[in-house]
Enzyme design. Structure first.
Site, PDB file in Angstrom:
ATOM      1  N   ARG A 125       5.156  11.017  -2.398  1.00  0.00           N
ATOM      2  CA  ARG A 125       4.898  10.646  -1.005  1.00  0.00           C
ATOM      3  C   ARG A 125       6.161  10.826  -0.162  1.00  0.00           C
ATOM      4  O   ARG A 125       7.159  10.135  -0.387  1.00  0.00           O
ATOM      5  CB  ARG A 125       4.497   9.167  -0.985  1.00  0.00           C
ATOM      6  CG  ARG A 125       4.333   8.578   0.382  1.00  0.00           C
ATOM      7  CD  ARG A 125       4.213   7.070   0.329  1.00  0.00           C
ATOM      8  NE  ARG A 125       3.987   6.573   1.666  1.00  0.00           N
ATOM      9  CZ  ARG A 125       4.255   5.352   2.066  1.00  0.00           C
ATOM     10  NH1 ARG A 125       4.760   4.468   1.213  1.00  0.00           N
ATOM     11  NH2 ARG A 125       4.036   4.996   3.302  1.00  0.00           N
TER      12      ARG A 125
ATOM     13  N   ASN B  69       7.801  -5.639  -0.955  1.00  0.00           N
ATOM     14  CA  ASN B  69       7.790  -4.515  -0.034  1.00  0.00           C
ATOM     15  C   ASN B  69       6.348  -4.429   0.468  1.00  0.00           C
ATOM     16  O   ASN B  69       5.482  -3.910  -0.227  1.00  0.00           O
ATOM     17  CB  ASN B  69       8.207  -3.211  -0.713  1.00  0.00           C
ATOM     18  CG  ASN B  69       8.234  -2.061   0.283  1.00  0.00           C
ATOM     19  OD1 ASN B  69       7.740  -2.180   1.407  1.00  0.00           O
ATOM     20  ND2 ASN B  69       8.798  -0.929  -0.132  1.00  0.00           N
TER      21      ASN B  69
ATOM     22  N   ARG C  96      13.237   4.472  12.395  1.00  0.00           N
ATOM     23  CA  ARG C  96      12.000   5.253  12.372  1.00  0.00           C
ATOM     24  C   ARG C  96      11.155   4.980  13.624  1.00  0.00           C
ATOM     25  O   ARG C  96      11.674   4.505  14.625  1.00  0.00           O
ATOM     26  CB  ARG C  96      11.263   4.963  11.056  1.00  0.00           C
ATOM     27  CG  ARG C  96      12.142   5.314   9.831  1.00  0.00           C
ATOM     28  CD  ARG C  96      11.415   5.126   8.525  1.00  0.00           C
ATOM     29  NE  ARG C  96      10.230   5.983   8.457  1.00  0.00           N
ATOM     30  CZ  ARG C  96       9.227   5.797   7.606  1.00  0.00           C
ATOM     31  NH1 ARG C  96       9.274   4.772   6.746  1.00  0.00           N
ATOM     32  NH2 ARG C  96       8.194   6.603   7.604  1.00  0.00           N
TER      33      ARG C  96
ATOM     34  N   ALA D 206       3.062  -0.666   4.829  1.00  0.00           N
ATOM     35  CA  ALA D 206       2.579  -0.657   6.214  1.00  0.00           C
ATOM     36  C   ALA D 206       2.093  -2.032   6.676  1.00  0.00           C
ATOM     37  O   ALA D 206       2.062  -2.315   7.880  1.00  0.00           O
ATOM     38  CB  ALA D 206       1.461   0.375   6.360  1.00  0.00           C
TER      39      ALA D 206
ATOM     40  N   HIS E 238      12.593  -2.810   2.066  1.00  0.00           N
ATOM     41  CA  HIS E 238      12.064  -1.497   2.428  1.00  0.00           C
ATOM     42  C   HIS E 238      12.984  -0.419   1.894  1.00  0.00           C
ATOM     43  O   HIS E 238      14.212  -0.558   1.997  1.00  0.00           O
ATOM     44  CB  HIS E 238      11.951  -1.356   3.951  1.00  0.00           C
ATOM     45  CG  HIS E 238      11.044  -2.371   4.553  1.00  0.00           C
ATOM     46  ND1 HIS E 238       9.675  -2.267   4.468  1.00  0.00           N
ATOM     47  CD2 HIS E 238      11.303  -3.538   5.187  1.00  0.00           C
ATOM     48  CE1 HIS E 238       9.130  -3.325   5.048  1.00  0.00           C
ATOM     49  NE2 HIS E 238      10.089  -4.120   5.482  1.00  0.00           N
ATOM     50  N   LEU E 239      12.383   0.637   1.367  1.00  0.00           N
ATOM     51  CA  LEU E 239      13.166   1.780   0.908  1.00  0.00           C
ATOM     52  C   LEU E 239      13.854   2.449   2.094  1.00  0.00           C
ATOM     53  O   LEU E 239      15.054   2.737   2.059  1.00  0.00           O
ATOM     54  CB  LEU E 239      12.242   2.790   0.224  1.00  0.00           C
ATOM     55  CG  LEU E 239      11.573   2.292  -1.070  1.00  0.00           C
ATOM     56  CD1 LEU E 239      10.237   2.959  -1.283  1.00  0.00           C
ATOM     57  CD2 LEU E 239      12.490   2.527  -2.241  1.00  0.00           C
TER      58      LEU E 239
ATOM     59  N   PRO F  46       0.796  -1.226   0.000  1.00  0.00           N
ATOM     60  CA  PRO F  46       0.000   0.000   0.000  1.00  0.00           C
ATOM     61  C   PRO F  46       0.834   1.285   0.000  1.00  0.00           C
ATOM     62  O   PRO F  46       1.889   1.341   0.622  1.00  0.00           O
ATOM     63  CB  PRO F  46      -0.816  -0.102   1.299  1.00  0.00           C
ATOM     64  CG  PRO F  46      -0.080  -1.065   2.151  1.00  0.00           C
ATOM     65  CD  PRO F  46       0.573  -2.028   1.205  1.00  0.00           C
ATOM     66  N   ASN F  47       0.305   2.248  -0.703  1.00  0.00           N
ATOM     67  CA  ASN F  47       0.837   3.616  -0.787  1.00  0.00           C
ATOM     68  C   ASN F  47       2.106   3.737  -1.623  1.00  0.00           C
ATOM     69  O   ASN F  47       2.586   4.839  -1.867  1.00  0.00           O
ATOM     70  CB  ASN F  47       1.070   4.226   0.609  1.00  0.00           C
ATOM     71  CG  ASN F  47      -0.208   4.271   1.419  1.00  0.00           C
ATOM     72  OD1 ASN F  47      -1.204   4.787   0.935  1.00  0.00           O
ATOM     73  ND2 ASN F  47      -0.203   3.713   2.618  1.00  0.00           N
TER      74      ASN F  47
ATOM     75  N   GLU G  35      12.157  -9.686   1.840  1.00  0.00           N
ATOM     76  CA  GLU G  35      11.395  -8.487   2.238  1.00  0.00           C
ATOM     77  C   GLU G  35      12.293  -7.272   2.039  1.00  0.00           C
ATOM     78  O   GLU G  35      13.446  -7.285   2.480  1.00  0.00           O
ATOM     79  CB  GLU G  35      11.026  -8.640   3.720  1.00  0.00           C
ATOM     80  CG  GLU G  35      10.366  -7.416   4.320  1.00  0.00           C
ATOM     81  CD  GLU G  35      10.174  -7.564   5.842  1.00  0.00           C
ATOM     82  OE1 GLU G  35      10.329  -8.670   6.390  1.00  0.00           O
ATOM     83  OE2 GLU G  35       9.885  -6.528   6.468  1.00  0.00           O
TER      84      GLU G  35
ATOM     85  N   TYR H   5      11.259   8.594   1.303  1.00  0.00           N
ATOM     86  CA  TYR H   5      11.190   7.531   0.289  1.00  0.00           C
ATOM     87  C   TYR H   5      11.880   7.875  -1.026  1.00  0.00           C
ATOM     88  O   TYR H   5      11.936   7.022  -1.922  1.00  0.00           O
ATOM     89  CB  TYR H   5       9.720   7.159   0.031  1.00  0.00           C
ATOM     90  CG  TYR H   5       9.038   6.615   1.274  1.00  0.00           C
ATOM     91  CD1 TYR H   5       9.501   5.451   1.875  1.00  0.00           C
ATOM     92  CD2 TYR H   5       7.958   7.277   1.859  1.00  0.00           C
ATOM     93  CE1 TYR H   5       8.901   4.950   3.021  1.00  0.00           C
ATOM     94  CE2 TYR H   5       7.346   6.782   2.996  1.00  0.00           C
ATOM     95  CZ  TYR H   5       7.824   5.618   3.573  1.00  0.00           C
ATOM     96  OH  TYR H   5       7.231   5.116   4.703  1.00  0.00           O
TER      97      TYR H   5
HETATM   98  C1  DQA Z   1       8.178   0.985   3.769  1.00  0.00           C
HETATM   99  C2  DQA Z   1       8.287   1.191   5.285  1.00  0.00           C
HETATM  100  C3  DQA Z   1       6.927   1.022   5.965  1.00  0.00           C
HETATM  101  O1  DQA Z   1       7.047   1.261   7.359  1.00  0.00           O
HETATM  102  C4  DQA Z   1       5.934   2.016   5.388  1.00  0.00           C
HETATM  103  O2  DQA Z   1       4.663   1.813   5.962  1.00  0.00           O
HETATM  104  C5  DQA Z   1       5.872   1.984   3.918  1.00  0.00           C
HETATM  105  C6  DQA Z   1       7.117   1.858   3.158  1.00  0.00           C
HETATM  106  C7  DQA Z   1       9.506   1.269   3.059  1.00  0.00           C
HETATM  107  O3  DQA Z   1       9.660   0.841   1.913  1.00  0.00           O
HETATM  108  O4  DQA Z   1      10.381   1.944   3.620  1.00  0.00           O
HETATM  109  O5  DQA Z   1       4.815   2.133   3.320  1.00  0.00           O
HETATM  110  O6  DQA Z   1       7.855  -0.393   3.537  1.00  0.00           O
END
Ligand code: DQA
Length: 154
Positions: free
Chosen positions: A20, A76, A109, A79, A102-103, A12-13, A100, A25
């Site tokens: 964003r 990825n 964080r 959330a 993450h950017l 998501p997102n 897995e 990111y």
């Molecule tokens: C994320 C890190 C997550 O905590 C966040 O909710 C994201 C992006 C990252 O790629 O850094 O949506 O997965």
């Protein structure tokens, strides 16, 4: 025809990348990251299929449908990393090697980002290298798969 196919899932997102929170990111859009992955795939002799969804159930379905089609998953989970028992259970159920990514460095964080439901069912996690997290993750996944097929031949 490549023998190794990988499913790349963006949660998501991530469709809003570029606009964003660019301080966290980066400025690349999702299409730019996908382009980098598509360029990297032939170098690694891989075929990749990319998808993004904001919906947990759609991601669960995609993981189920990966069985028999793909040899590994690069995800990825966004959330859902920190909330989704359903995505974790789907990955455990299909039991495909999963990396897995993450950017951002989720451990630098907010506290709620420090826990991943996905990490215990993944081979490993790469976090904090921006778009390179995806490229490193793809490499890690393919090296893992090649080590496994090498072991099977010995
Ligand atoms: C994320 C890190 C997550 O905590 C966040 O909710 C994201 C992006 C990252 O790629 O850094 O949506 O997965």
């Amino acid at each position: 025809m490549h023998s190794t196919s990988i499913l790349v899932l963006h949660g998501p997102n991530l469709n809003l990348l570029g606009q964003r929170e660019p301080g966290i990111y980066g400025s690349l859009k999702l299409v730019d990251i996908n382009r980098l992955l598509k360029e990297e795939a032939p170098r690694l002799q891989l075929e990749i299929f990319l998808m993004q969804s904001n919906h947990e159930g759609v991601l669960v379905d995609a993981i189920h449908e990966a069985l028999g089609k793909y040899q590994g998953i690069l995800i990825n989970p966004g959330a859902y990393t920190h909330t989704s028992v359903a995505i974790r259970d789907a990955l455990a159920a299909v039991n495909l090697p999963t990396v897995e990514v993450h950017l951002s460095n989720i451990y630098r964080r907010e506290d709620f980002r420090h826990h991943s439901y996905i990490a215990p069912v993944a081979i490993g996690q790469i976090s904090g290298f921006g778009e390179r997290s995806y490229l490193l993750g793809l490499q890690a996944l393919v090296y893992h798969l090649r080590d496994k097929s090498q072991e099977a031949r010995i």
